[in-house]
Design a protein around this motif. Structure first.
Motif, PDB file in Angstrom:
ATOM      1  N   MET A 113       2.912  10.298  -7.547  1.00  0.00           N
ATOM      2  CA  MET A 113       3.314   8.990  -7.028  1.00  0.00           C
ATOM      3  C   MET A 113       4.079   8.178  -8.080  1.00  0.00           C
ATOM      4  SD  MET A 113       2.359   8.823  -3.837  1.00  0.00           S
ATOM      5  CE  MET A 113       2.377   7.092  -3.421  1.00  0.00           C
ATOM      6  N   LYS A 114       3.603   8.205  -9.335  1.00  0.00           N
ATOM      7  CA  LYS A 114       4.286   7.430 -10.370  1.00  0.00           C
ATOM      8  C   LYS A 114       5.614   8.062 -10.776  1.00  0.00           C
ATOM      9  CE  LYS A 114       0.445   4.914 -12.498  1.00  0.00           C
ATOM     10  NZ  LYS A 114      -0.307   4.628 -13.742  1.00  0.00           N
ATOM     11  N   GLY A 115       5.692   9.376 -10.667  1.00  0.00           N
ATOM     12  CA  GLY A 115       6.925  10.060 -11.051  1.00  0.00           C
ATOM     13  C   GLY A 115       7.953  10.128  -9.938  1.00  0.00           C
ATOM     14  N   ALA A 116       7.575   9.663  -8.737  1.00  0.00           N
ATOM     15  CA  ALA A 116       8.495   9.740  -7.595  1.00  0.00           C
ATOM     16  C   ALA A 116       9.534   8.642  -7.678  1.00  0.00           C
ATOM     17  CB  ALA A 116       7.719   9.630  -6.284  1.00  0.00           C
ATOM     18  N   GLU A 117      10.742   8.988  -7.286  1.00  0.00           N
ATOM     19  CA  GLU A 117      11.808   7.985  -7.215  1.00  0.00           C
ATOM     20  C   GLU A 117      11.642   7.099  -5.995  1.00  0.00           C
ATOM     21  OE1 GLU A 117      16.702   7.856  -6.916  1.00  0.00           O
ATOM     22  OE2 GLU A 117      15.696   9.701  -7.536  1.00  0.00           O
ATOM     23  N   ARG A 118      11.117   7.704  -4.887  1.00  0.00           N
ATOM     24  CA  ARG A 118      10.910   6.955  -3.646  1.00  0.00           C
ATOM     25  C   ARG A 118       9.501   7.242  -3.121  1.00  0.00           C
ATOM     26  NH1 ARG A 118      15.908   9.015  -3.693  1.00  0.00           N
ATOM     27  NH2 ARG A 118      15.183  10.917  -2.661  1.00  0.00           N
ATOM     28  N   PRO A 119       8.476   6.648  -3.745  1.00  0.00           N
ATOM     29  CA  PRO A 119       7.097   6.859  -3.281  1.00  0.00           C
ATOM     30  C   PRO A 119       6.801   6.030  -2.033  1.00  0.00           C
ATOM     31  CG  PRO A 119       7.112   5.322  -5.102  1.00  0.00           C
ATOM     32  CD  PRO A 119       8.548   5.762  -4.912  1.00  0.00           C
ATOM     33  N   ALA A 120       5.859   6.494  -1.229  1.00  0.00           N
ATOM     34  CA  ALA A 120       5.500   5.774  -0.002  1.00  0.00           C
ATOM     35  C   ALA A 120       4.001   5.857   0.226  1.00  0.00           C
ATOM     36  CB  ALA A 120       6.255   6.325   1.197  1.00  0.00           C
ATOM     37  N   ILE A 121       3.457   4.810   0.820  1.00  0.00           N
ATOM     38  CA  ILE A 121       2.053   4.771   1.242  1.00  0.00           C
ATOM     39  C   ILE A 121       2.030   4.453   2.728  1.00  0.00           C
ATOM     40  CG2 ILE A 121      -0.137   3.519   1.028  1.00  0.00           C
ATOM     41  CD1 ILE A 121       0.540   3.008  -1.905  1.00  0.00           C
ATOM     42  N   ILE A 122       1.219   5.184   3.481  1.00  0.00           N
ATOM     43  CA  ILE A 122       1.055   4.945   4.917  1.00  0.00           C
ATOM     44  C   ILE A 122      -0.425   4.681   5.191  1.00  0.00           C
ATOM     45  CG2 ILE A 122       1.287   5.897   7.244  1.00  0.00           C
ATOM     46  CD1 ILE A 122       3.585   7.617   6.232  1.00  0.00           C
ATOM     47  N   VAL A 123      -0.733   3.504   5.710  1.00  0.00           N
ATOM     48  CA  VAL A 123      -2.122   3.133   6.012  1.00  0.00           C
ATOM     49  C   VAL A 123      -2.312   3.161   7.520  1.00  0.00           C
ATOM     50  CG1 VAL A 123      -3.929   1.415   5.653  1.00  0.00           C
ATOM     51  CG2 VAL A 123      -2.051   1.613   4.003  1.00  0.00           C
ATOM     52  N   GLY A 124      -3.196   4.018   7.998  1.00  0.00           N
ATOM     53  CA  GLY A 124      -3.419   4.181   9.430  1.00  0.00           C
ATOM     54  C   GLY A 124      -4.574   3.343   9.950  1.00  0.00           C
ATOM     55  N   GLY A 125      -4.813   3.445  11.258  1.00  0.00           N
ATOM     56  CA  GLY A 125      -5.834   2.638  11.910  1.00  0.00           C
ATOM     57  C   GLY A 125      -7.235   2.900  11.401  1.00  0.00           C
ATOM     58  N   ALA A 126      -7.537   4.147  11.028  1.00  0.00           N
ATOM     59  CA  ALA A 126      -8.878   4.461  10.538  1.00  0.00           C
ATOM     60  C   ALA A 126      -9.156   3.771   9.219  1.00  0.00           C
ATOM     61  CB  ALA A 126      -9.042   5.980  10.382  1.00  0.00           C
ATOM     62  N   ALA A 127      -8.121   3.529   8.408  1.00  0.00           N
ATOM     63  CA  ALA A 127      -8.296   2.823   7.130  1.00  0.00           C
ATOM     64  C   ALA A 127      -8.267   1.319   7.323  1.00  0.00           C
ATOM     65  CB  ALA A 127      -7.212   3.259   6.153  1.00  0.00           C
ATOM     66  N   LEU A 128      -7.382   0.840   8.205  1.00  0.00           N
ATOM     67  CA  LEU A 128      -7.330  -0.606   8.479  1.00  0.00           C
ATOM     68  C   LEU A 128      -8.663  -1.093   9.014  1.00  0.00           C
ATOM     69  CD1 LEU A 128      -3.812  -0.893  10.168  1.00  0.00           C
ATOM     70  CD2 LEU A 128      -4.464  -1.816   7.944  1.00  0.00           C
ATOM     71  N   GLY A 129      -9.305  -0.265   9.840  1.00  0.00           N
ATOM     72  CA  GLY A 129     -10.583  -0.640  10.425  1.00  0.00           C
ATOM     73  C   GLY A 129     -11.726  -0.631   9.442  1.00  0.00           C
ATOM     74  N   ARG A 130     -11.523  -0.051   8.265  1.00  0.00           N
ATOM     75  CA  ARG A 130     -12.576   0.004   7.245  1.00  0.00           C
ATOM     76  C   ARG A 130     -12.214  -0.816   6.011  1.00  0.00           C
ATOM     77  NH1 ARG A 130     -12.627   4.481  10.262  1.00  0.00           N
ATOM     78  NH2 ARG A 130     -14.635   5.389  10.824  1.00  0.00           N
ATOM     79  N   GLY A 131     -11.282  -1.732   6.181  1.00  0.00           N
ATOM     80  CA  GLY A 131     -10.965  -2.683   5.123  1.00  0.00           C
ATOM     81  C   GLY A 131     -10.248  -2.106   3.927  1.00  0.00           C
ATOM     82  N   ALA A 132      -9.477  -1.029   4.107  1.00  0.00           N
ATOM     83  CA  ALA A 132      -8.815  -0.386   2.974  1.00  0.00           C
ATOM     84  C   ALA A 132      -7.433  -0.962   2.692  1.00  0.00           C
ATOM     85  CB  ALA A 132      -8.696   1.126   3.233  1.00  0.00           C
TER      86      ALA A 132
END
Length: 668
Positions: free
Chosen positions: A427-446
């Protein structure tokens, strides 16, 4: 850039272009069956023959020949004409003459090109070969004697869908296209091979013998079976929608749609609500609109009124509900039916900022709590492209078949507090890193921890925003843009103890906390919401009204009205407008144009189609993540909303493809 001459016209073509692409840039139509812009080059139908100098004195397949500087290309010479006639004659040698009963008739590439490039008569009088029908599941009807071995379906399954379910057996004239072991094609994009098939070998099983293309009225629409907002064409005859086809939009769905988006149509006419009903002594009885509105007005008696909007609701309906609540002095409106709670004050934190088209360029992606293949199948296609380009993908959540190489980090969210060196380095070495947060994580306060990781991995930089939330409700981003959310989610509505609860197609919520309220269901199907309701007001489905929808990336899109709603059903906003009169309040609009104008004035972002500008910095986030993701929010991808649950085709897909049950045919 190479310069080539096409039929005497000199043009420049991009480096790496093929002769076929050069001819099309020059405005020449080149016939083809196997070639497709989004698939690899096969070069096996030979219909795209042209004459090229310098080169051997024979026709050459233009789809597989690179364009080179100084080439002279002829598409209209006698040699090319004769060669194409010969190829067409061979293609038709074994093709049956069943155009009058073929579902592809009227939109068949083989018909069109046989007329344009074929001979006037055949010289072949031997018996034609026949191929047995293959079973490809409840969605795809096969008549493989018509197959011309273009292999588009094979290449789509392997390259786009990422599953090796369709292939070729045997060789030469014995070659047959089939699913291995003749099992059903189970992937969620399988029916796109019907659009790709240039002949009638693969057609739609539910749509078989229903209509001819020239009988149908074609309406531009937006898909609401998931939150991607795929562009679709709604084909209807009379008052019934007969099929749904994809429209090309490279920024959203390219030219694909998910199977449930295509086959939800038979659910539009089943289990429909077309009369007003009022529950009396525990039993629903048919009533009039005036009686229903009178009961709602009497029950309110100056007390609070609340609204819960469902997953399939358009922005106009949500704004009409917002205007009604405002006139009644209430702000109790929510759309996160299943109890999700997350901060909605900064929309950049809950938007798919990278956009669907640009996620293909990511080189490292951390997915937190999302089963992307079923929550957003067309996003999964984009991630496959990223992986082909060298991207590394890491998942936090229960394992599933992703269709691409991915590393699963476990289903405990606490892994985010101390990610392994391989993830951190990628992730730190990527030129274009991305994070995707889905419903299962949103529902658990992540969400807070994900935002902190976004800062740590520098996912937002000049020309790139790699932070994304992935919703699976088509109405979610529209509702958030309109400001329709409570800080505490559904719990705030229940705690307010409203006297009247208006349910706008909310079929996934728990109605038990609202036991004391008069529950008014405004929707189109007799699903969970209607069963819990005290009053049912029949409304229009998404094909029966014009509307505005906002997809996961904040893209505003418009859908047009294709057919009229059945019986006494009315468009949702008209019901809310009439209810305002019954409650003695003014909402400020009397027709659809006034409604839209008021909505645009309230939320200017909805006034223009395209991406909403969310140029705000992400919140800092923070805190540790905790909790275990036991399962993903979508339990059955074929039955996620009331239209799908009413569809016999989707019920069969659920039982056969998802649960593995054997579906007996009538003869059995």
């Amino acid at each position: 850039m190479p310069k080539v001459t096409v039929d005497g016209q000199e043009i420049e073509v991009p480096q790496g272009a093929t002769v076929l692409q050069a001819c099309e840039l020059a405005g020449k139509e080149i016939p083809r069956f196997c070639y497709h812009e989004r698939l690899s080059i096969a070069g096996n139908c030979r219909m795209c023959l042209v004459e090229v100098k310098p080169g051997p004195p024979k026709p050459q397949a233009s789809c597989a020949l690179p364009a080179a500087d100084g080439q002279e290309i002829r598409t209209d010479s006698e040699m090319v004409k004769k060669a194409r006639e010969g190829v067409m004659e061979f293609l038709l040698i074994n093709h049956p003459l069943d155009c009058p009963i073929c579902d592809q008739g009227g939109e068949c590439d083989l018909q069109d090109q046989a007329m344009a490039y074929g001979r006037g008569a055949t010289r072949y009088h031997e018996n034609k070969r026949a191929v047995t029908e293959k079973y490809m599941g409840p969605l795809i009807k096969t008549i493989m004697t018509r197959c011309i071995h273009c292999t588009r379906c094979v290449r789509f399954s392997e390259e786009i869908a990422g599953v090796d379910e369709i292939g070729a057996l045997y060789r030469g004239e014995n070659m047959q296209i089939t699913t291995y072991l003749e099992k059903a094609a189970k992937h969620e994009l399988s029916a796109n091979v019907i659009d790709l098939c240039p002949v009638g070998a693969l057609t739609s099983r539910p749509y078989a013998y229903e209509a001819r293309p020239w009988e149908l009225k074609k309406t531009l629409g937006i898909d609401v079976m998931d939150a991607v907002g795929a562009n679709i064409r709604i084909d209807s005859r009379g008052r019934e929608v007969l099929r749904i086809q994809p429209r090309i939009n490279d920024d959203v769905n390219e030219e694909w749609i998910a199977d449930k988006s295509r086959y939800a149509v038979d659910g539009l006419t089943r289990r429909r609500l077309d009369k007003v009903w009022i529950r009396k002594a525990g039993k629903l009885e048919q009533a009039s609109w005036d009686e229903a509105f009178g009961a709602i007005a009497a029950a309110r008696a100056g007390k609070d009124i609340a609204v819960v909007y469902g997953d399939l609701v358009d922005c106009e309906t949500m704004f009409a509900a917002k205007a009604l609540l405002k006139a009644c002095g209430s702000t109790l409106i929510e759309g996160r039916q299943t109890g999700l709670v997350y901060d909605t004050s900064n929309l950049a934190a809950v938007n798919f900022n990278t956009t669907l088209a640009q996620i293909e360029n990511a080189d490292a992606v951390l997915v937190i709590g999302s089963q992307i293949r079923h929550e957003a199948p067309l996003l999964n296609v984009r991630l496959r492209k990223a992986v082909k380009g060298g991207a590394k993908i890491f998942h936090v959540g229960p394992e599933y078949e992703t269709t691409y190489a991915a590393t699963f980090l476990g289903n405990d969210l606490s892994v985010l507090n101390a990610l392994g060196s391989d993830v951190v380095d990628a992730m730190k070495g990527a030129e274009r890193p991305a994070i995707i947060v889905g419903g299962a994580a949103l529902g658990r306060g992540a969400l807070g921890k994900a935002l902190a990781l976004a800062t740590e991995f520098n996912v937002v930089k000049d020309g790139w925003n790699g932070f994304n939330a992935l919703h699976f409700s088509p109405s979610r981003m529209g509702g958030l843009l309109l400001g329709l959310a409570q800080k505490g989610g559904m719990a705030d509505l229940a705690a307010a103890k409203p006297r009247v609860l208006l349910s706008l197609g909310a079929d996934e919520m728990d109605y038990e906390p609202f036991g004391d309220a008069l529950k008014v269901y405004i929707g189109h199907h007799g699903d969970k919401g209607a069963h819990a309701a005290d009053i049912i007001l029949p409304a229009a489905a998404f094909t029966e009204k014009a509307g505005t929808y906002v997809n996961i990336e904040g893209r505003v899109q418009r859908s047009e009205k294709a057919v009229f709603a059945p019986g006494d059903a009315r468009e949702d906003w008209t019901i809310l407008r009439a209810l305002a009169d019954a409650l003695g309040v003014s909402v400020g609009f009397d027709n659809f144009e006034q409604l839209r104008a008021a909505m645009f004035a309230d939320t200017p972002a909805l006034a223009h189609e395209g991406l909403v500008d969310l140029r705000v910095s992400l919140p800092a986030g923070g805190g540790d993540a905790s909790g275990v993701i036991g399962n993903y929010p979508i339990a059955d991808p074929y039955l996620t909303n009331p239209i799908l649950r009413a569809s016999p085709t989707m019920q069969r897909c659920s039982s056969e493809l998802w649960h593995g049950e054997t579906v007996a045919e009538a003869a059995e």
